[in-house]
Design a protein around this motif. Structure first.
Motif, PDB file in Angstrom:
ATOM      1  N   VAL A 161      -0.124  -0.976 -22.456  1.00  0.00           N
ATOM      2  CA  VAL A 161       0.479  -0.604 -21.177  1.00  0.00           C
ATOM      3  C   VAL A 161       1.713  -1.466 -20.921  1.00  0.00           C
ATOM      4  N   ASP A 162       2.807  -0.810 -20.573  1.00  0.00           N
ATOM      5  CA  ASP A 162       4.026  -1.512 -20.182  1.00  0.00           C
ATOM      6  C   ASP A 162       3.907  -1.901 -18.711  1.00  0.00           C
ATOM      7  N   LEU A 163       3.830  -3.193 -18.420  1.00  0.00           N
ATOM      8  CA  LEU A 163       3.638  -3.645 -17.045  1.00  0.00           C
ATOM      9  C   LEU A 163       4.775  -3.233 -16.121  1.00  0.00           C
ATOM     10  N   ALA A 164       5.922  -2.918 -16.662  1.00  0.00           N
ATOM     11  CA  ALA A 164       7.034  -2.471 -15.829  1.00  0.00           C
ATOM     12  C   ALA A 164       6.719  -1.140 -15.152  1.00  0.00           C
ATOM     13  N   GLN A 165       5.755  -0.393 -15.705  1.00  0.00           N
ATOM     14  CA  GLN A 165       5.392   0.907 -15.133  1.00  0.00           C
ATOM     15  C   GLN A 165       4.265   0.805 -14.111  1.00  0.00           C
ATOM     16  N   VAL A 166       3.684  -0.381 -13.961  1.00  0.00           N
ATOM     17  CA  VAL A 166       2.542  -0.550 -13.057  1.00  0.00           C
ATOM     18  C   VAL A 166       3.043  -0.976 -11.681  1.00  0.00           C
ATOM     19  N   LYS A 167       2.605  -0.280 -10.658  1.00  0.00           N
ATOM     20  CA  LYS A 167       3.036  -0.563  -9.288  1.00  0.00           C
ATOM     21  C   LYS A 167       1.965  -1.399  -8.588  1.00  0.00           C
ATOM     22  N   PRO A 168       2.212  -2.688  -8.322  1.00  0.00           N
ATOM     23  CA  PRO A 168       1.178  -3.532  -7.696  1.00  0.00           C
ATOM     24  C   PRO A 168       1.026  -3.247  -6.217  1.00  0.00           C
ATOM     25  N   ALA A 169      -0.189  -3.422  -5.717  1.00  0.00           N
ATOM     26  CA  ALA A 169      -0.444  -3.236  -4.288  1.00  0.00           C
ATOM     27  C   ALA A 169      -0.166  -4.508  -3.500  1.00  0.00           C
ATOM     28  N   GLY A 187       3.718   5.980 -11.567  1.00  0.00           N
ATOM     29  CA  GLY A 187       4.451   6.597 -10.477  1.00  0.00           C
ATOM     30  C   GLY A 187       3.596   7.204  -9.395  1.00  0.00           C
ATOM     31  N   GLN A 188       2.279   7.033  -9.450  1.00  0.00           N
ATOM     32  CA  GLN A 188       1.424   7.653  -8.442  1.00  0.00           C
ATOM     33  C   GLN A 188       1.379   6.857  -7.139  1.00  0.00           C
ATOM     34  N   GLY A 189       1.710   5.570  -7.216  1.00  0.00           N
ATOM     35  CA  GLY A 189       1.672   4.745  -6.009  1.00  0.00           C
ATOM     36  C   GLY A 189       0.278   4.635  -5.433  1.00  0.00           C
ATOM     37  N   TYR A 190      -0.732   4.698  -6.268  1.00  0.00           N
ATOM     38  CA  TYR A 190      -2.120   4.701  -5.793  1.00  0.00           C
ATOM     39  C   TYR A 190      -2.535   3.296  -5.364  1.00  0.00           C
ATOM     40  N   THR A 191      -3.175   3.203  -4.231  1.00  0.00           N
ATOM     41  CA  THR A 191      -3.741   1.951  -3.746  1.00  0.00           C
ATOM     42  C   THR A 191      -5.234   2.147  -3.543  1.00  0.00           C
ATOM     43  N   PRO A 192      -6.083   1.361  -4.218  1.00  0.00           N
ATOM     44  CA  PRO A 192      -7.528   1.514  -4.054  1.00  0.00           C
ATOM     45  C   PRO A 192      -7.926   1.385  -2.585  1.00  0.00           C
ATOM     46  N   ALA A 193      -8.973   2.084  -2.191  1.00  0.00           N
ATOM     47  CA  ALA A 193      -9.439   2.062  -0.803  1.00  0.00           C
ATOM     48  C   ALA A 193      -9.724   0.638  -0.373  1.00  0.00           C
ATOM     49  N   GLY A 194      -9.179   0.243   0.763  1.00  0.00           N
ATOM     50  CA  GLY A 194      -9.404  -1.090   1.298  1.00  0.00           C
ATOM     51  C   GLY A 194      -8.582  -2.174   0.643  1.00  0.00           C
ATOM     52  N   ARG A 195      -7.748  -1.819  -0.299  1.00  0.00           N
ATOM     53  CA  ARG A 195      -7.014  -2.829  -1.066  1.00  0.00           C
ATOM     54  C   ARG A 195      -6.073  -3.649  -0.175  1.00  0.00           C
ATOM     55  N   ASN A 196      -5.367  -2.975   0.724  1.00  0.00           N
ATOM     56  CA  ASN A 196      -4.403  -3.681   1.559  1.00  0.00           C
ATOM     57  C   ASN A 196      -5.081  -4.576   2.596  1.00  0.00           C
ATOM     58  N   ALA A 197      -6.338  -4.252   2.944  1.00  0.00           N
ATOM     59  CA  ALA A 197      -7.029  -5.035   3.961  1.00  0.00           C
ATOM     60  C   ALA A 197      -7.705  -6.268   3.376  1.00  0.00           C
TER      61      ALA A 197
END
Length: 429
Positions: A161-169, A187-197
């Motif tokens: 996996v190229d880390l440049a393609q991974v979008k961190p939360a 490119g999905q911009g997915y954030t696991p449930a509750g990740r930001n909290a």
């Protein structure tokens, strides 16, 4: 050079010790004469201690939360001459008679720090292309830099996996970000449930005002058998009156519901003296007060404080509104005097717009009752055979069942209700 020992002076009648709330200095700091060095809390107020001499701090009594006895060493200061020490000794008050004097107040053991990400985890960097974001310290990270731990980088390498393609939360790429990338793709911009909290665990030492609140609330619930009564009140006419009074108030403060409620309480209390009282359960004596010294539970940055409106029964709505504002500002700014924070005979607690449907407030011991208005809401009600919109508010009262019977509490609330629903009764005897 000379060593001056500044001992905690007598800072209040009957005070044997005080709690360290916070230090303004640390060992090695240079202090000037009359410079604040520590905040000390007693049962009644927080007092700022000032240095009587200029010099260098060489020892302090303990950490925030520790207790220091009157007459015990608070801080030792190295001065530049004997004269300064002798002059300061004359300024330092003697310990009150009977106070316990220790050489050094006990120092509590500080908790171990909470484990968090290691320096290598948060600071590790690997250069890639096309990644813009802020560093954990708030500075700009160059586009060619990405933050990831060695373990995450090793795993990404194994997976191809190229880390440049991974979008961190968060502030750097974690295993959960890598998992999301593998599951949902780039490119999905997915954030696991509750990740930001999510946040790191934190240990907070319970000291100062928060400890006083904890002790007082625990003592109240431990010693007082509470019961709570709640009644619904139609305040439609009262709200109309309030709007009319505010429209013609001039330079007087804007009226909230509280001054009007206080007037209703004060006019109702003479028929229910058992509620405007304090109970000394050790002596077995209930003191029924003739004057209403109304405590106002006020939320501050330091915690809940209860400034007191003296002789509330003698004030009109405008005077009450002014005093409510003055006391609330003094409490929130830390400028309330000790006499303004003690001596209440009955307490009123309000959450304002957060009022909720009903509350079960905890009694401010040694008082025997506390009143809590709740949020005003508009609902349809029957008036005869018609359905009309009405503004309704629940009023809660918690009482000490050792002193106040349920019938008395309910009858008192009904008397208050009568005055609030027909507000002309607020202005007649």
């Amino acid at each position: 050079m000379a060593l001056f020992t500044f001992k905690l002076p007598d800072i209040g009648e009957g005070i044997a010790q005080a709690e360290i709330v916070g230090w303004h200095v640390k060992v090695g700091d240079r202090v000037e004469e009359d410079q604040p060095i520590a905040d000390m809390m007693t049962d009644k107020a927080t007092v700022e201690m000032e240095s009587p001499v200029a010099g260098t701090v060489v020892r302090i009594a303990g950490e925030p939360g520790d207790q220091v006895s009157i007459g015990a060493m608070l801080v030792e200061i190295e001065t530049e001459g004997e004269g300064a020490v002798e002059a300061a000794a004359g300024k330092q008050p003697e310990a009150s008679e009977g106070a316990v004097v220790d050489d050094v107040a006990p120092v509590s053991v500080r908790p171990e720090p909470v484990e968090g990400p290691s320096a290598s985890d948060t600071d590790a960097k690997v250069e890639v292309q096309g990644f813009d974001r802020l560093s954990p310290n708030g500075g700009e990270v160059p586009p060619s830099v990405i933050l990831a731990s060695p373990a995450v980088r090793a795993r990404a390498k194994d997976l191809g996996v190229d880390l440049a393609q991974v979008k961190p939360a968060g502030d750097h790429i974690r295993h959960s970000d890598l998992d999301a990338f593998l599951l949902y793709g780039a490119g999905q911009g997915y954030t696991p449930a509750g990740r930001n909290a999510r946040r790191a665990d934190e240990q907070v030492k319970v000291i100062g005002m928060r400890r006083r609140i904890a002790e007082n609330m625990a003592a109240s619930k431990r010693h007082i058998p509470h019961f709570t009564y709640v009644e619904e009140i139609d305040v439609t006419a009262l709200e109309e009156l309030r709007e009319q009074l505010n429209a013609g108030r001039g330079d007087r403060p804007k009226l909230t519901m509280l001054p009007l409620l206080i007037v209703a309480i004060c006019k109702s209390l003479p028929d229910f003296p058992m509620l405007n009282a304090r109970y000394d359960d050790e002596a077995g004596v209930v003191t029924r007060h003739g004057s209403v010294h109304l405590g106002l539970a006020t939320q501050t940055d330091a915690g809940l404080m209860v400034p007191v409106i003296r002789d509330a029964q003698d004030r009109n709505v405008w005077q009450l509104a002014s005093e409510i504002r003055r006391l609330a500002d003094a409490a929130r700014s830390g400028k309330a005097k000790s006499e303004e924070l003690s001596g209440s005979t009955l307490t009123l607690t309000s959450l304002g717009p957060l009022g909720g449907i009903a509350t079960t407030p905890v009694i401010n011991r040694p008082e025997v009752a506390i009143i809590g208005p709740n949020r005003v809401i508009e609902r349809p009600v029957f008036r005869g055979k018609e359905v009309v919109a009405a503004k309704l508010m629940n009023l809660s009262i918690s009482c000490d069942h050792r002193v106040v019977d349920g019938w008395d509490a309910a009858s008192f609330v009904q008397a208050v209700r009568k005055r609030l629903e027909a507000p002309a009764f607020l202005f007649v005897d």
